[in-house]
Scaffold this active site. Structure first.
Site, mmCIF file in Angstrom:
data_model
loop_
_atom_site.group_PDB
_atom_site.id
_atom_site.type_symbol
_atom_site.label_atom_id
_atom_site.label_comp_id
_atom_site.label_asym_id
_atom_site.label_seq_id
_atom_site.Cartn_x
_atom_site.Cartn_y
_atom_site.Cartn_z
ATOM 1 N N LYS A 53 0.836 -1.199 0.000
ATOM 2 C CA LYS A 53 0.000 0.000 0.000
ATOM 3 C C LYS A 53 0.871 1.249 0.000
ATOM 4 C CE LYS A 53 -3.842 -2.399 2.079
ATOM 5 N NZ LYS A 53 -4.456 -2.950 3.274
ATOM 6 N N GLN A 97 -4.861 -1.508 9.447
ATOM 7 C CA GLN A 97 -4.719 -2.855 8.882
ATOM 8 C C GLN A 97 -5.313 -3.895 9.839
ATOM 9 O OE1 GLN A 97 -3.404 -3.585 5.723
ATOM 10 N NE2 GLN A 97 -4.220 -5.593 6.181
ATOM 11 N N ASP A 120 -11.319 2.786 3.347
ATOM 12 C CA ASP A 120 -11.619 1.356 3.246
ATOM 13 C C ASP A 120 -13.127 1.134 3.066
ATOM 14 O OD1 ASP A 120 -9.701 -0.577 3.159
ATOM 15 O OD2 ASP A 120 -9.363 -0.651 5.332
#
Ligand code: NAP
Length: 288
Positions: A53, A97, A120
């Protein structure tokens, strides 16, 4: 019949090129979009995802910030880090995460992220907006699959889409996005009786189970489009999907491979959401 491969690597690259241009244009206006990732602990898979990422956001010309915390961090301290990023004007996207250590309530952490920076698309407010078809950050994997279908010219309206899997991050939102594009949607899961009777009816079959090569060609209707979300290791330790590619491609009209299908799209859509967040912020400033 040999099917057309839906190339997620190429489509992902095409979108990343578009994003690079959008970022360059924002930078010209004096603003560099920023993505912050919080990584708790030393989980090797999470470390790899986070590294990818970071690399991808830098390649797109964005600012990337990584906050590493030990797996002993308290929930309170983690929430404080999230709040700091909520207040940080140089950050447009925040990602924590997952999974988090057991002593931390994941839902609480997701709810602490500002919905305006929830790239997200996991915050309940954004999930609700998605459900009622309002503009919001879409969860990256289903969003990426919609891009794969649309950019490959797959017709969705009026088609029967069957989704195997009902997780909050893949299966459930996937069905909603297809429904919004006028597909007729069926959800299947581990308690579905006679799975094959449903999959055999699918014009579009989305497989998100987490079991290596579970769906073989005999589950698939002749000419169906098959999207394989699974990321598993086969008996030789090689990365493979939930679909048995060799038998499925004999029946399907189009199919995503693993690797090189859905995988590359997920990070791409995270970058797209972050750029969109930056643009929203700048637009709201010029309006005010
Ligand atoms: P998950 O939360 O474990 O959900 C799996 C789903 O599959 C559940 O709804 C489960 O049903 C269903 N299922 C399990 N066994 C089944 C069976 N025998 N028949 C029918 N349905 C069955 O997994 P997830 O997070 O959605 O991920 C699914 C897969 O996609 C995993 O391999 C994951 O690694 C991969 N993935 C890939 C990406 C990517 O970027 N490529 C992103 C996310 C996930 P119940 O609800 O009844 O338990």
């Amino acid at each position: 019949m040999s099917s057309k491969k839906i190339d997620g690597k190429a489509i992902g690259q095409e979108i990343r090129e578009e994003l690079k241009e959008q970022v360059a244009s924002l930078v010209k206006q004096g603003y560099q979009p920023g993505l912050a990732v919080i990584l708790v602990g030393e989980n090797p898979a999470s470390q790899t995802y986070v590294k990818n990422k970071e690399k991808s956001s830098i390649e797109a010309g964005m600012k990337s910030e990584l906050i590493k915390l030990p797996d002993t961090v308290s929930e309170e301290d983690l929430l404080k880090e999230v709040e700091k990023l909520n207040q940080d004007d140089s950050i447009d996207g925040i990602l924590v995460q997952l999974p988090l250590p057991k002593h931390i309530d994941e839902n609480k952490v997701i709810r602490a992220i500002s919905p305006e920076k929830d790239v997200d698309g996991f915050h309940p407010m954004n999930v609700g907006k998605m459900l009622i078809g309002q503009q919001t950050f879409l969860p990256c994997t289903p969003y990426g699959i919609m891009q794969l279908l649309e950019r490959s010219g797959v017709e969705i309206a009026g088609k029967h889409a069957v989704i195997i899997g009902r997780s909050n991050i893949v299966g459930k939102p996937m069905g909603q996005l297809l429904l919004q594009k006028d597909a007729t949607v069926t959800y299947c899961h581990s308690r579905t009786n006679d799975l094959k009777s449903f999959t055999k009816q699918a014009d579009i079959l989305i497989v998100a189970i987490g079991m290596a090569k579970f769906i073989t060609g005999d589950y698939i209707k002749e000419g169906a489009v098959v999207i394989d979300v699974g990321m598993n290791r086969d008996e030789n330790g090689k990365l493979c999907g939930d679909v048995d590619y060799a038998s499925a491609e004999q029946v399907a009209s189009a199919i995503t491979p693993v690797p090189g299908g859905v995988g590359p799209m997920t990070i791409t859509m995270l970058l797209k959401n972050t750029v969109e967040s930056a643009e929203n912020k700048l637009n709201s400033r010029t309006k005010n």
